[in-house]
Design a protein around this motif. Structure first.
Motif, PDB file in Angstrom:
ATOM      1  N   ALA A  31       3.213   5.124  -0.883  1.00  0.00           N
ATOM      2  CA  ALA A  31       2.638   6.299  -1.551  1.00  0.00           C
ATOM      3  C   ALA A  31       1.496   6.895  -0.719  1.00  0.00           C
ATOM      4  N   LEU A  32       0.837   6.010   0.035  1.00  0.00           N
ATOM      5  CA  LEU A  32      -0.242   6.416   0.932  1.00  0.00           C
ATOM      6  C   LEU A  32       0.144   7.602   1.823  1.00  0.00           C
ATOM      7  N   PHE A  33       1.423   7.654   2.191  1.00  0.00           N
ATOM      8  CA  PHE A  33       1.906   8.720   3.090  1.00  0.00           C
ATOM      9  C   PHE A  33       2.662   9.811   2.336  1.00  0.00           C
ATOM     10  N   GLY A  34       2.806   9.658   1.023  1.00  0.00           N
ATOM     11  CA  GLY A  34       3.528  10.673   0.255  1.00  0.00           C
ATOM     12  C   GLY A  34       4.876  10.200  -0.251  1.00  0.00           C
ATOM     13  N   GLY A  35       5.228   8.924   0.013  1.00  0.00           N
ATOM     14  CA  GLY A  35       6.472   8.371  -0.518  1.00  0.00           C
ATOM     15  C   GLY A  35       7.708   8.896   0.208  1.00  0.00           C
ATOM     16  N   ASP A  36       8.857   8.706  -0.447  1.00  0.00           N
ATOM     17  CA  ASP A  36      10.146   8.971   0.195  1.00  0.00           C
ATOM     18  C   ASP A  36      10.546  10.448   0.092  1.00  0.00           C
ATOM     19  N   THR A  37       9.805  11.276   0.784  1.00  0.00           N
ATOM     20  CA  THR A  37      10.074  12.713   0.857  1.00  0.00           C
ATOM     21  C   THR A  37      10.043  13.097   2.340  1.00  0.00           C
ATOM     22  N   LEU A  41       8.030  11.048   5.130  1.00  0.00           N
ATOM     23  CA  LEU A  41       8.636  10.453   6.329  1.00  0.00           C
ATOM     24  C   LEU A  41       7.879  10.884   7.583  1.00  0.00           C
ATOM     25  N   GLU A  42       7.518  12.161   7.594  1.00  0.00           N
ATOM     26  CA  GLU A  42       6.821  12.677   8.781  1.00  0.00           C
ATOM     27  C   GLU A  42       5.446  12.012   8.937  1.00  0.00           C
ATOM     28  N   ALA A  43       4.683  11.961   7.845  1.00  0.00           N
ATOM     29  CA  ALA A  43       3.335  11.373   7.916  1.00  0.00           C
ATOM     30  C   ALA A  43       3.416   9.887   8.281  1.00  0.00           C
ATOM     31  N   TRP A  44       4.370   9.183   7.680  1.00  0.00           N
ATOM     32  CA  TRP A  44       4.551   7.750   7.950  1.00  0.00           C
ATOM     33  C   TRP A  44       5.005   7.536   9.388  1.00  0.00           C
ATOM     34  N   GLY A  45       5.956   8.338   9.847  1.00  0.00           N
ATOM     35  CA  GLY A  45       6.463   8.205  11.216  1.00  0.00           C
ATOM     36  C   GLY A  45       5.367   8.484  12.238  1.00  0.00           C
ATOM     37  N   LEU A  46       4.547   9.500  11.977  1.00  0.00           N
ATOM     38  CA  LEU A  46       3.451   9.808  12.910  1.00  0.00           C
ATOM     39  C   LEU A  46       2.424   8.672  12.931  1.00  0.00           C
ATOM     40  N   ALA A  47       2.181   8.074  11.766  1.00  0.00           N
ATOM     41  CA  ALA A  47       1.241   6.936  11.710  1.00  0.00           C
ATOM     42  C   ALA A  47       1.821   5.735  12.465  1.00  0.00           C
ATOM     43  N   THR A 265       1.180  -1.787  -0.309  1.00  0.00           N
ATOM     44  CA  THR A 265       0.040  -1.499  -1.196  1.00  0.00           C
ATOM     45  C   THR A 265      -1.273  -1.366  -0.413  1.00  0.00           C
ATOM     46  N   ALA A 266      -1.176  -1.125   0.880  1.00  0.00           N
ATOM     47  CA  ALA A 266      -2.402  -1.001   1.691  1.00  0.00           C
ATOM     48  C   ALA A 266      -3.262   0.123   1.111  1.00  0.00           C
ATOM     49  N   PRO A 267      -4.590  -0.102   1.006  1.00  0.00           N
ATOM     50  CA  PRO A 267      -5.430   0.894   0.356  1.00  0.00           C
ATOM     51  C   PRO A 267      -5.678   2.146   1.190  1.00  0.00           C
ATOM     52  N   ASP A 268      -5.583   2.015   2.503  1.00  0.00           N
ATOM     53  CA  ASP A 268      -5.843   3.184   3.348  1.00  0.00           C
ATOM     54  C   ASP A 268      -5.069   3.042   4.664  1.00  0.00           C
ATOM     55  N   VAL A 269      -5.040   4.139   5.429  1.00  0.00           N
ATOM     56  CA  VAL A 269      -4.224   4.160   6.652  1.00  0.00           C
ATOM     57  C   VAL A 269      -4.765   3.176   7.688  1.00  0.00           C
ATOM     58  N   GLU A 270      -6.076   3.007   7.724  1.00  0.00           N
ATOM     59  CA  GLU A 270      -6.657   2.077   8.706  1.00  0.00           C
ATOM     60  C   GLU A 270      -6.172   0.642   8.445  1.00  0.00           C
ATOM     61  N   THR A 271      -6.215   0.234   7.187  1.00  0.00           N
ATOM     62  CA  THR A 271      -5.750  -1.123   6.839  1.00  0.00           C
ATOM     63  C   THR A 271      -4.262  -1.261   7.150  1.00  0.00           C
ATOM     64  N   TRP A 272      -3.496  -0.236   6.746  1.00  0.00           N
ATOM     65  CA  TRP A 272      -2.043  -0.224   7.001  1.00  0.00           C
ATOM     66  C   TRP A 272      -1.770  -0.352   8.503  1.00  0.00           C
ATOM     67  N   THR A 273      -2.505   0.420   9.318  1.00  0.00           N
ATOM     68  CA  THR A 273      -2.303   0.399  10.777  1.00  0.00           C
ATOM     69  C   THR A 273      -2.575  -1.001  11.338  1.00  0.00           C
TER      70      THR A 273
END
Ligand SMILES: O=c1ccn([C@@H]2O[C@H](COP(=O)(O)O)[C@@H](O)[C@H]2O)c(=O)[nH]1
Length: 294
Positions: A31-37, A41-47, A265-273
């Motif tokens: 959901a952090l990146f906007g989910g399966d839309t 996909l674009e935001a998650w792929g760029l991350a 369930t990562a709280p933010d992009v930094e943790t996820w990265t």
């Protein structure tokens, strides 16, 4: 123009043999990146590209998992693959194309052409329809310094259904491997490795060794490591000694580095990265342990 094989082997020697997949599976984009839309996909792929940059030789976007979102999904694929190229990552586009030669020209232009709309260094192709159908990809590869990745012995449970059938005294996969030799010559780099790559699943180490004997110069793309369960030693069964340890291809992993535990369930992009980078580091260390035995 640097040949594709030389770029890939240089990058693998520098970063290690891991090729990180970019596989946006349905329902798994946080959901952090906007989910399966498409936007998700674009935001998650760029991350992912930012997380992989400088840590892997190459990425392997899975076209099908973008395509399921229609034109917007393909736009996301285009944006993510362009960003990967700009980040210095080699892009192995996994689309498994295959059709009669005149139609294959369209697929080749889309992914390997000089003005290809999709940014790829190499494309996976299916050889089932015959050698003539591979010609357009090899021609674009020769002209533009691109690679062609041919399915030879795949990693899935049913790979033996057809690929291991006996054909005039040898399994079909071996016949495919040997028939590709003239095409491999045409994509030969100065390194002595060819950009006519072969898919050899990590789930078939004996088969990979047999294919290496038949195709000593082809770089391998090895899926099946990670989520599919094959260990590092099996993934590198078809590799041979090189200047920096075992070499001869790249080992791909998608789900294990796209969705490591906790990332959902990562709280933010930094943790996820950080979690994604840890998974990449663990896989590289695991593979390098086989590459350079203590
Ligand atoms: O024989 C093959 C050819 C391609 N693949 C692709 O590789 C990845 C594997 O994903 P994991 O999550 O690491 O299992 C996926 O894109 C497949 O389409 C393969 O698995 N086997």
């Amino acid at each position: 123009m640097t040949r594709f094989a030389d770029r890939l082997i240089d990058a693998a020697r520098q970063h290690g043999p891991l090729c990180a997949g970019i596989d946006p599976h349905a329902g798994r984009i946080p959901a952090l990146f906007g989910g399966d839309t498409p936007d998700g996909l674009e935001a998650w792929g760029l991350a992912l590209v930012r997380a992989f940059e400088g840590r892997v030789a190459c990425v392997k976007p899975q076209v099908a998992l973008f395509e399921r979102h229609g034109p917007e999904g393909m736009k996301a694929l285009q944006t993510v693959s362009r960003a990967a190229k700009e980040a210095g990552l080699i892009v192995l586009m996994d689309a498994k194309r295959g059709d009669i030669g005149s139609t294959a020209e369209g697929y080749a232009a889309a992914y390997l052409g000089k003005h290809a709309p999709f940014h790829a260094d190499a494309l996976t192709v299916n050889p089932y329809m015959g050698l003539d159908t591979l010609e357009p990809y090899v021609r674009e590869g020769e002209a533009n310094g691109k690679g062609v990745i041919v399915l030879v012995r795949t990693s899935n449970p049913g790979s033996a259904d057809f690929q291991s059938k006996n054909l005039e005294g040898a399994p079909l996969y071996a016949r495919v491997g040997e028939a590709l030799a003239p095409l491999a010559e045409r994509l030969m780099g100065q390194s002595g490795w060819s950009g006519l790559m072969m898919v050899t699943g990590a789930t078939g180490p004996a088969e990979a060794r047999a294919i290496r004997t038949l195709a000593p110069k082809s770089l391998f793309l090895v899926p099946g490591y990670g989520a599919q369960g094959a260990p590092a030693a099996d993934a590198m069964a078809g590799f041979v000694p090189g200047p920096a340890g075992l070499e001869g291809g790249v080992v791909s992993a998608s789900r294990s580095v796209n969705f490591p535990a906790g990332t959902e369930t990562a709280p933010d992009v930094e943790t996820w990265t950080g979690m994604v980078r840890d998974a990449v580091a663990a896989a590289q260390a695991d593979l390098k342990g086989v590459m350079t035995p203590a």
